[in-house]
Design a protein around this motif. Structure first.
Motif, mmCIF file in Angstrom:
data_model
loop_
_atom_site.group_PDB
_atom_site.id
_atom_site.type_symbol
_atom_site.label_atom_id
_atom_site.label_comp_id
_atom_site.label_asym_id
_atom_site.label_seq_id
_atom_site.Cartn_x
_atom_site.Cartn_y
_atom_site.Cartn_z
ATOM 1 N N ASN A 171 -2.290 1.280 10.709
ATOM 2 C CA ASN A 171 -2.864 2.479 11.328
ATOM 3 C C ASN A 171 -3.534 2.143 12.659
ATOM 4 O O ASN A 171 -3.512 2.952 13.598
ATOM 5 N N ILE B 258 1.077 4.188 -2.876
ATOM 6 C CA ILE B 258 0.784 5.592 -2.561
ATOM 7 C C ILE B 258 1.960 6.490 -2.936
ATOM 8 O O ILE B 258 1.792 7.553 -3.532
ATOM 9 N N GLU B 259 3.169 6.053 -2.595
ATOM 10 C CA GLU B 259 4.361 6.866 -2.827
ATOM 11 C C GLU B 259 4.956 6.657 -4.221
ATOM 12 O O GLU B 259 5.862 7.386 -4.620
ATOM 13 N N GLY C 147 7.573 7.423 3.620
ATOM 14 C CA GLY C 147 6.182 7.281 3.208
ATOM 15 C C GLY C 147 5.348 6.527 4.222
ATOM 16 O O GLY C 147 4.144 6.796 4.377
ATOM 17 N N ASP D 185 0.828 -1.212 0.000
ATOM 18 C CA ASP D 185 0.000 0.000 0.000
ATOM 19 C C ASP D 185 0.859 1.257 0.000
ATOM 20 O O ASP D 185 0.566 2.218 -0.717
ATOM 21 N N VAL D 186 1.906 1.268 0.805
ATOM 22 C CA VAL D 186 2.790 2.434 0.860
ATOM 23 C C VAL D 186 3.565 2.578 -0.451
ATOM 24 O O VAL D 186 3.754 3.689 -0.957
ATOM 25 N N LYS E 191 4.502 9.150 6.817
ATOM 26 C CA LYS E 191 3.627 10.171 6.228
ATOM 27 C C LYS E 191 2.178 9.710 6.157
ATOM 28 O O LYS E 191 1.250 10.527 6.211
ATOM 29 N N ASN E 192 1.976 8.413 6.013
ATOM 30 C CA ASN E 192 0.634 7.868 5.855
ATOM 31 C C ASN E 192 0.113 7.246 7.149
ATOM 32 O O ASN E 192 -0.592 6.244 7.132
ATOM 33 N N ASN E 193 0.498 7.889 8.264
ATOM 34 C CA ASN E 193 0.017 7.500 9.595
ATOM 35 C C ASN E 193 0.428 6.090 9.990
ATOM 36 O O ASN E 193 -0.289 5.388 10.707
#
Length: 339
Positions: free
Chosen positions: A328, A38-39, A59, A34-35, A62-64
């Motif tokens: 998360n 996203i990145e 990343g 997923d990261v 950055k994405n919690n």
């Protein structure tokens, strides 16, 4: 209190507002697909490009995600630097050793020394420098493969385990050489700007070695690395050991690291009771992290935190297909837990 201050204080045994939630990197891989998506930074290229490596670990935060930066994302950098052949994997599989450079502990003089100015060792060091220049209030974690795990990545593991008994003196010479190389790589990472040192030794378990051999072949070399490098690690030091720890609780108390991290198969409560002089880190099952729903994860995290762990973390390297939303959940549980 920012993430760096919080982790520093915890590793020094000081009071904090709530537990940090980290995943160091290295063997304890912190990266998921997923990261990467996203990145738009993906494996395997990120293993050999310092900026991509830095961007990818940043990343996650950055994405919690986890409250740290940690490189590299595997445990093959040192083995490759010392002569092993390594397959770099794919987007969803980690690098792995494909050919051992030696056939016996007696052959250790044929190994290369790790050159921190070349290859993937340099990629890792340059990634740390990039992260340091970005000046985030996030701890950068340097990672080393533990001495037994590195030794058994340079030599077929079953031969290694047999020869530590049959060729004891030469096995110790081999371990000294492995340890000196790890010290050089660890020192270079810390001098590049890393705050905390983590050593992960999944092959150096009490279950495999037994207490006597663990005390002879794991403890001295782990402690030599910690003793040599602790002055370079302002945030502190962590050692991760896999497997059941029950047979080696006494030995774990002699480790010189600030914190101990361990597998989900071991009870956090029992470790807290039996290893009283260590900061306790752990130990959410990575299988559960990848496969459980939010409600189940919240129950596990809160149980772990209520048992008294000081740092909430996965119990091992996370699966690349683990959903970011599940990570998360860990972070939110740590944020909502008051001490």
């Amino acid at each position: 209190m920012n993430p760096k201050e919080r982790l520093y204080k915890v590793l020094k045994g000081e009071k904090v507002d709530r537990p940090p939630c980290i995943c160091p990197g290295g063997m304890m891989n912190m990266i998921v697909e997923d990261v990467m998506d996203i990145e738009d930074v993906k494996w395997p290229k990120a293993h050999i490009d310092s900026k991509m490596m830095a961007d990818l670990t940043q990343g996650m935060y950055k994405n919690n995600g986890f409250e740290n930066f940690g490189v590299p994302f595997c445990m093959t950098v040192e083995a490759e630097g010392m002569g092993a052949d390594v397959y770099m994997g794919t987007k969803n599989t980690e690098p792995r050793v494909t050919q051992y450079p030696i056939e016996s502990v007696a052959d250790w003089k044929n190994l290369n020394k790790i050159d921190v100015n070349k290859g993937r060792a340099k990629v890792v060091i340059d990634a740390i420098k990039i992260l340091k220049e970005r000046n985030e209030e996030v701890p950068i974690i340097a990672n080393l493969t533990g001495p037994i795990s590195l030794a058994s990545s340079l030599l077929e593991p079953m031969i290694y385990y047999k020869e530590i008994r049959r060729k004891n003196q030469q096995a110790h010479e081999f371990m000294e050489f492995v340890t000196e190389n790890l010290i050089e790589f660890g020192k270079a990472q810390l001098q590049a700007g890393a705050d905390v040192l983590t050593i992960s030794d999944p092959s150096g378990t009490g279950e495999i070695l037994g207490a006597k051999t663990f005390n002879e072949f794991a403890i001295p070399y782990l402690n030599k690395i910690i003793d040599t490098l602790k002055s370079y690690a302002p945030g502190g030091t962590i050692i991760h050991i896999c497997g059941r720890l029950k047979s080696i609780y006494k030995e774990l108390n002699t480790l010189h690291s600030d914190a101990i991290s361990f597998d989900s198969i071991t009870s956090a409560k029992q470790v807290i009771e039996n290893v009283p002089n260590k900061v306790i880190m752990g130990n959410i099952s990575t299988f559960a992290l990848e496969n459980s729903d939010k409600e189940s994860l919240e129950v596990m995290c809160n149980s772990c935190l209520n048992s008294g762990v000081d740092i909430l973390s996965p119990a091992c390297g996370i699966g690349v297909r683990t959903k970011l939303e599940n990570i998360n959940v860990l972070v939110e549980c740590a944020k909502n837990h008051k001490r």
